[in-house]
Design an enzyme around this catalytic site. Structure first.
Site: not given
Length: 171
Positions: A69-71, A76
Site C-alpha cells: 500500500c506504500h506506494f 517502499v
C-alpha cells in the site's frame, strides 16, 4: 536473577500482551505495528554514553503489509515505521529496566533519512544508545539511534524521547 540480554519474536509478542515484564509494564505494539523480529543486544551500561544500548532486527520480505500500500507500483517501507520502531525500543528498554506504566512517544530532536527500505532488502538493524534515563515522578528515556538496511545506515535520530505514564487520561 540477571536480566535477559536478548529477546526473540515470541518474547516481543509476550511484551505486547503484558506477559514479559509484568502486567503494568510498558507494552510493545502487536501484529503489524511490531516493527522488530528480535532484540539481539540490550544492556544498561553500554553505548556511547554508558547508560545502555539496544540492537534489534526486522527481517524484510516482499510480503510485508506496507509494501502493498506504500506506494502502488513503487513499494517502499514508510519512514515513519522505522522511526516508530526506534520509539518502541526506547519504551522496551524502560520496561526492561523495571518501569511501570504506559509508554508514549514524546518527540525527537532530529531525524534524517538518507536511504530507503525496498522489498528486495533482507534485514533492517536498529541501533540505539541511551543518553539519559529519568526515574522520578516522570519516567523518561532519551536515546540516539540509527537504522541500517543490509548493513548500510539510512536513518539517524537524535534525542528520541519516550515517557512512561501511570495515568494517560490527561495526555
Amino acid at each position: 536473577m540477571s536480566k535477559a540480554n536478548s529477546f526473540n519474536k515470541k518474547d516481543l509478542i509476550a511484551c505486547g500482551h503484558g506477559q514479559l515484564f509484568g502486567k503494568n509494564s510498558p507494552r510493545l505494539p502487536i501484529d503489524n505495528m511490531l516493527m522488530m523480529d528480535r532484540i539481539t543486544k540490550i544492556n544498561a551500561d553500554g553505548g556511547e554514553f554508558g547508560k545502555g544500548e539496544i540492537v534489534a532486527e526486522l527481517d524484510i520480505n516482499p510480503d510485508l503489509w506496507f509494501f502493498g500500500c506504500h506506494f502502488s507500483g513503487d513499494p517502499v517501507m514508510p519512514g515513519c515505521l522505522g522511526l516508530d520502531a526506534l520509539w518502541q525500543l526506547v519504551g522496551f528498554f524502560l520496561g526492561w529496566e523495571g518501569a511501570e506504566g504506559k509508554g508514549r512517544a514524546l518527540g525527537v530532536g532530529e531525524v534524517k533519512f538518507t536511504g530507503q527500505v525496498l522489498p528486495d532488502a533482507k534485514k533492517v538493524t536498529y541501533k540505539l544508545t541511551i543518553k539519559r534515563k529519568v526515574y522520578r515522578k516522570l519516567v523518561m528515556g532519551i536515546a540516539d539511534a540509527t537504522m541500517e538496511v543490509d548493513g548500510r545506515e539510512i536513518y539517524s535520530a537524535k534525542d528520541l524521547k519516550v515517557g512512561i505514564f501511570t495515568d494517560t487520561s490527561s495526555f
